[in-house]
Design an enzyme around this catalytic site. Sequence first.
Site, PDB file in Angstrom:
ATOM      1  N   SER A   1       0.847  -1.186   0.000  1.00  0.00           N
ATOM      2  CA  SER A   1       0.000   0.000   0.000  1.00  0.00           C
ATOM      3  C   SER A   1       0.884   1.239   0.000  1.00  0.00           C
ATOM      4  O   SER A   1       1.890   1.283   0.725  1.00  0.00           O
ATOM      5  CB  SER A   1      -0.912   0.015   1.228  1.00  0.00           C
ATOM      6  OG  SER A   1      -1.762   1.134   1.199  1.00  0.00           O
ATOM      7  N   GLU A   2       0.511   2.230  -0.789  1.00  0.00           N
ATOM      8  CA  GLU A   2       1.380   3.387  -0.980  1.00  0.00           C
ATOM      9  C   GLU A   2       1.592   4.202   0.289  1.00  0.00           C
ATOM     10  O   GLU A   2       2.555   4.968   0.383  1.00  0.00           O
ATOM     11  CB  GLU A   2       0.834   4.291  -2.083  1.00  0.00           C
ATOM     12  CG  GLU A   2      -0.485   4.954  -1.752  1.00  0.00           C
ATOM     13  CD  GLU A   2      -1.142   5.545  -2.993  1.00  0.00           C
ATOM     14  OE1 GLU A   2      -1.382   6.753  -2.994  1.00  0.00           O
ATOM     15  OE2 GLU A   2      -1.405   4.802  -3.945  1.00  0.00           O
ATOM     16  N   ASN A   3       0.691   4.062   1.277  1.00  0.00           N
ATOM     17  CA  ASN A   3       0.885   4.793   2.524  1.00  0.00           C
ATOM     18  C   ASN A   3       1.886   4.112   3.455  1.00  0.00           C
ATOM     19  O   ASN A   3       2.157   4.612   4.540  1.00  0.00           O
ATOM     20  CB  ASN A   3      -0.445   5.009   3.247  1.00  0.00           C
ATOM     21  CG  ASN A   3      -1.171   3.714   3.554  1.00  0.00           C
ATOM     22  OD1 ASN A   3      -1.319   2.873   2.685  1.00  0.00           O
ATOM     23  ND2 ASN A   3      -1.628   3.555   4.782  1.00  0.00           N
TER      24      ASN A   3
END
Length: 218
Positions: A49-51
């Site tokens: 996930s990009e976060n």
Amino acid sequence: MNPQKRSREDIARRVTQDIPEGAYVNLGIGLPTKIAAYLPADKEIFLHSENGLLAFGPPPPKGEEDPDLINAGKEFVTLLQGGCFFHHGDSFTMMRGGHLDICVLGAFQVSAQGDLANWHTGAPDAIPSVGGAMDLAVGAKKVWVAMEHTSRSGEPKVVETLSYPATGLRCVDRIYTDLCVLDITEQGLLVTEMVEGLSFAELQNLTAAPLSAAEHLK
């Protein structure tokens, strides 16, 4: 004919069938995030996930949510054994550095050449939201799109040329919709699968770009 359209959950389930063992996969906001709930437990797949999450799993049971464990869409997830979280900048380095095997994104439109539009419709009152889509579109080894075949108003989302602002050019490899699976090839859009009750002619009528059928569908 009365086609048996796939629900959004069915589209997510269908995508999971094509994700290979050991793949590193990013799931975009919206429909693609549903894929996490349907990955087979006996297949090791590393969700990113990009976060700043790697090796996360399906949503937690109600009442067991951890506010520190959310995906890019702010949905609660679980962390699998060996999973980890890290700085946002490190996450984008993974995305931009070619370390992801597959990303699955939603879309407003995909063109016959594999151009992707998924961050802005261009409408004056629309709120643009690019997130990490541009980085994923050029950084992932394979880009798959999961979406409905037409918009809510019935307009085709698979088109000859984008009419919405582009996210990435010639980046999409495969499209999963509620009606079919399409591969984007050098020769154009290839239909490899259609839902039951749908004819090729009907599918073409709902698509604003020329289609060809795989041999087993002819």
